[in-house]
Design an enzyme around this catalytic site. Sequence first.
Site, PDB file in Angstrom:
ATOM      1  N   LYS A  67      20.170 -29.087  36.633  1.00  0.00           N
ATOM      2  CA  LYS A  67      20.453 -27.779  37.254  1.00  0.00           C
ATOM      3  C   LYS A  67      21.338 -27.964  38.474  1.00  0.00           C
ATOM      4  O   LYS A  67      22.360 -27.296  38.637  1.00  0.00           O
ATOM      5  CB  LYS A  67      19.159 -27.081  37.673  1.00  0.00           C
ATOM      6  CG  LYS A  67      19.385 -25.890  38.610  1.00  0.00           C
ATOM      7  CD  LYS A  67      18.079 -25.240  39.022  1.00  0.00           C
ATOM      8  CE  LYS A  67      17.405 -25.860  40.184  1.00  0.00           C
ATOM      9  NZ  LYS A  67      17.928 -25.458  41.493  1.00  0.00           N
ATOM     10  N   ASN A  68      20.955 -28.904  39.348  1.00  0.00           N
ATOM     11  CA  ASN A  68      21.675 -29.030  40.625  1.00  0.00           C
ATOM     12  C   ASN A  68      23.023 -29.719  40.499  1.00  0.00           C
ATOM     13  O   ASN A  68      23.786 -29.764  41.454  1.00  0.00           O
ATOM     14  CB  ASN A  68      20.774 -29.728  41.651  1.00  0.00           C
ATOM     15  CG  ASN A  68      19.626 -28.815  42.034  1.00  0.00           C
ATOM     16  OD1 ASN A  68      19.659 -27.618  41.732  1.00  0.00           O
ATOM     17  ND2 ASN A  68      18.617 -29.363  42.682  1.00  0.00           N
ATOM     18  N   ARG A  89      20.517 -18.800  45.946  1.00  0.00           N
ATOM     19  CA  ARG A  89      21.197 -19.244  47.157  1.00  0.00           C
ATOM     20  C   ARG A  89      22.402 -20.120  46.859  1.00  0.00           C
ATOM     21  O   ARG A  89      23.395 -20.129  47.541  1.00  0.00           O
ATOM     22  CB  ARG A  89      20.273 -20.118  47.995  1.00  0.00           C
ATOM     23  CG  ARG A  89      19.052 -19.591  48.518  1.00  0.00           C
ATOM     24  CD  ARG A  89      18.389 -20.718  49.205  1.00  0.00           C
ATOM     25  NE  ARG A  89      19.364 -21.589  49.794  1.00  0.00           N
ATOM     26  CZ  ARG A  89      20.065 -21.296  50.874  1.00  0.00           C
ATOM     27  NH1 ARG A  89      19.912 -20.146  51.413  1.00  0.00           N
ATOM     28  NH2 ARG A  89      20.940 -22.096  51.384  1.00  0.00           N
ATOM     29  N   CYS A  99      14.722 -18.657  52.041  1.00  0.00           N
ATOM     30  CA  CYS A  99      13.941 -18.475  50.807  1.00  0.00           C
ATOM     31  C   CYS A  99      12.543 -18.994  51.024  1.00  0.00           C
ATOM     32  O   CYS A  99      12.186 -19.384  52.130  1.00  0.00           O
ATOM     33  CB  CYS A  99      14.629 -19.181  49.650  1.00  0.00           C
ATOM     34  SG  CYS A  99      14.296 -20.936  49.635  1.00  0.00           S
ATOM     35  N   ARG A 148      17.078 -22.206  55.670  1.00  0.00           N
ATOM     36  CA  ARG A 148      18.235 -22.735  54.927  1.00  0.00           C
ATOM     37  C   ARG A 148      19.572 -22.129  55.378  1.00  0.00           C
ATOM     38  O   ARG A 148      20.278 -21.493  54.588  1.00  0.00           O
ATOM     39  CB  ARG A 148      18.025 -22.587  53.430  1.00  0.00           C
ATOM     40  CG  ARG A 148      16.729 -23.224  52.962  1.00  0.00           C
ATOM     41  CD  ARG A 148      16.522 -23.124  51.495  1.00  0.00           C
ATOM     42  NE  ARG A 148      17.406 -23.999  50.738  1.00  0.00           N
ATOM     43  CZ  ARG A 148      17.365 -24.088  49.407  1.00  0.00           C
ATOM     44  NH1 ARG A 148      16.534 -23.334  48.735  1.00  0.00           N
ATOM     45  NH2 ARG A 148      18.158 -24.905  48.772  1.00  0.00           N
ATOM     46  N   PRO A 149      19.983 -22.348  56.619  1.00  0.00           N
ATOM     47  CA  PRO A 149      21.264 -21.819  57.094  1.00  0.00           C
ATOM     48  C   PRO A 149      22.427 -22.536  56.405  1.00  0.00           C
ATOM     49  O   PRO A 149      22.244 -23.566  55.771  1.00  0.00           O
ATOM     50  CB  PRO A 149      21.234 -22.148  58.586  1.00  0.00           C
ATOM     51  CG  PRO A 149      20.298 -23.295  58.722  1.00  0.00           C
ATOM     52  CD  PRO A 149      19.294 -23.163  57.619  1.00  0.00           C
TER      53      PRO A 149
END
Length: 657
Positions: free
Chosen positions: A22-23, A97, A121, A126-127
Site C-alpha cells: 500500500k505505502n 492523508r 488522524c 501529522r503535520p
Amino acid sequence: MQNIVIKGGARLTGEVRVSGSKNAALPILASSLLASGRSVYRNVPALGDVRTMHKLLGELGAEVETKTEAKAGGITFVDTSKVENVEAPYDLVKTMRASVVVLGPLTARHGRARVSLPGGCAIGARPIDQHLKGLAAMGAKIELEHGYVTARARRLQGATIVFDMVTVTGTENLMMAAALAKGHTTLENSAREPEVEELARVLNKMGARIQGAGTSQITIEGVDELQPIEHTIIPDRIEAGTLLVAAAITRGNVLVRDCLPEHLDAVIAKLRAAGVEITPEEGGLRARAKGDLKPTDISTQPFPGFPTDMQAQFMVLMTRAKGQSLLTETIFENRFMHVPELQRMGADIQVEGRTVAVRGPTRLTGAEVMATDLRASASLVLAGLIADGTTKIRRVYHGPRLRSAGQEAARAGRRRPTRPGADVKGRTKPAAAATRGTTAAPPVPARMLTLALPRGRILEEALLLFREAGIDLSAADKTRAGRRLIIPVEAAGIRVLIVRDTDVPAYVEGGAADLGIAGRDVLDEQGRDLYEPLDLGIGRCRMVVAEPEGRPVDEAAPFHLRYATKFPEITRRHLQSRGVVADVIKLYGSIEIAPLVGLADRIVDLVSSGETLRQHHLREVETILDVSARICVGRAAAKLHGDRIDSLIKRLRAVVR
Ligand code: EPZ
C-alpha cells in the site's frame, strides 16, 4: 463500513500470498503525474486507500482503468495526458492523508498545486511542515488558506533540504518534486524505508537521476522531462509481518509467500527474540511457534528500525508471552487507540505516556470492539483469532485487506483438511451471523458521543439551541448538574463535559471529546487542527482594539506600542497585517485596567454591549473579529463517528440563525 466477526481458537497452518505494498503503491500512482502518457502498474493492492488515489487522479483529469489478473494481482492503467486540474479536494484528502503526495508532482510538472491540508488522524496530528519547507526551499511560493495549501513555481530549483525529522511521505514528495527541478537537490536525513527506495526505482525508470535512496542522503539531478512506464510494485512488508504474527500467535505453521525478508529484518529479529521460529524458504518466510513465547521489548523507529505499523500487532503477540514486555511508540503521539479495545478483551496492558507494559500470558475473550486505524484493526483481528468465543470488530473501513488476510489464512488452513483454519467472516448485518449458524455477539449500545461545552453564557445558549433541535441536554444545565462536570445524557446518546472555554479545543484534539463548542476567539487563538463544520451563531460578541478616551495612540510613533490581551496570537496576526510594530502582553483577565495603570497603550479584548469599556473610559478603535461559537470536531472522531456527528450537525444547522 463493515463488521468483521471472528470465532477464535483455530491454529493457522498452510500458506498465504502477500499482496502489493500500500505505502509503495500510493506515491507510485502519484508519480504518474510527473509524465504525460499512459503508465501501467501491476501488483496494485485492492484497498480503500488505493481506490481513493485512483479517484484523486481521475479528479485531476487522468484516465484511470483497473483490472485484476490472477498472477499480476491488481493492474492500474493511468493516462495523464489530459491532466489540467491541479486541485486535490478536501472530500478526498480527508479520507486519505497520503493524498498529500500529489503536491510535489503537480507543482513540479504543472507549476501549481492546491491540496486540502490533510490534518490529523487517529494516530496523531501529522503535520506536513517538512513537505512545505522543502518545496519553499526549491523556490515554490506556499500559501495556506481556507484549509488548503497552494504551491506555485514557474520551475522548481534544486536545493539542499535537511529534514528536522525522518518523514516517509515528506521524502517521497520532495524526491518527486526535485526530479523535474532545475539543478541539483540533496535531501539530508531522508527516510530509508523500502517504499522510498521503490519510488526512486520507479522515478529512475521514468528517466530521473536519483542516487542514494535507501540511505539518509538522497541526491537528485533534475531533468526536463520524464516518461510514463510499466512497473510491478513490491510486496507489502507490513502485511507480511502481520501474517507472521498471525501464525505465531495461533501456535500455527504458515508459509508467507512473495514477501521480501530483507524488508523485515527488525520484525524477524523481534519475533525470534520472542521465541518464534522464522525460516526463509523458497519464495517466502515460514513462521512456526513452538515453545512458550518470551516477553520482548520494542521501540518503534524509522526504517531499518522496528516499524510503527507493526506495533499494534506485536502488542497482541506479547499478551501471550510469559512475563512483561515494554513497547515504546516513538513515531506517532497517539498510536495506542487499540489498547482500550484489547483491554476490553481481557489484555493486561498499562499505558504510561508513549510506553505500554504488556503482561502475559492472559486469556482473551471475544467482545465487540471498535476499529480505529488500519493497523489497530489488524491487531483486533489477531486478538480475535486467539480469544475464547466470538469477536466482532465494528466500523472497519480499511477495505478488504484485513478480512482477506484472515480468510486467506483460513482458506490455507482448510486446504489441509486435518487442520482447521480460522473462522473469519465479513458481515454487514448481525442477521448474517445467525443464518450461518455462528452465534452473533449480543449488541452493545453504541458508545455515547462526548461533547465538551464551555461553562458560562455559551453553555446556556447551546442547551437552548440543542433543545430547539429536539435534543434535550438540560441535565447539563447548571441548576441540575450542580458541581458535576461529566453528565451522561443517555436519552440523547451524548455525554457532556463541562470545561473551561479555553480548554475545549484541547479535549477535542486530544480525543477525550468527540466534538465541542468553542468561540471563534478561542479556536483562532489556539489554531488547533480541528474541523469546524458549523457556526452556531451563539455567544456572539466582537474582538476590538480599545484605548483610553482622550489619549489617542499614534500607531506611527517611533517606539514600540504595547497591546495587552488574552489573545496574543490573534493580536500579533492583526498587527502584522496592519504593519504595526508593537509588544503584545499576554494577560489572563481584567484587561481593561492595563492602559489605565500604564501597563499598555491599548488592549485587544472581547466586548458585547461595550459597557465595561465605557465604565473604564476606554473607546473602541476598531473591531478585528466578529466572534460567535462554533462546533469543532476531532479528526479521529470525524472518522470514527462521522455519521452520527453529521446527523447531529444537520439537526443543529436547521435551527441556527
Ligand atoms: C508513512 O506516513 C506511512 N504512510 C505510515 O503508514 C507510517 O506509519 C509512517 O510513514 C511511518 O513509517 C504512507 O506511507 C502512506 P511520516 P507519513 O511523515 O509519511 C512527523 C499505515 O498504517 N512529521 O514519516 O505520513 C509526523 O507527525 C500508515 O500504513 C512532521 O512533524 O509519516 C510523525 O510523527 C500509518 N512534519 C513523524 O514525523 C512533517 O512534515 C513521521 O511521520 C512530516 C512528518
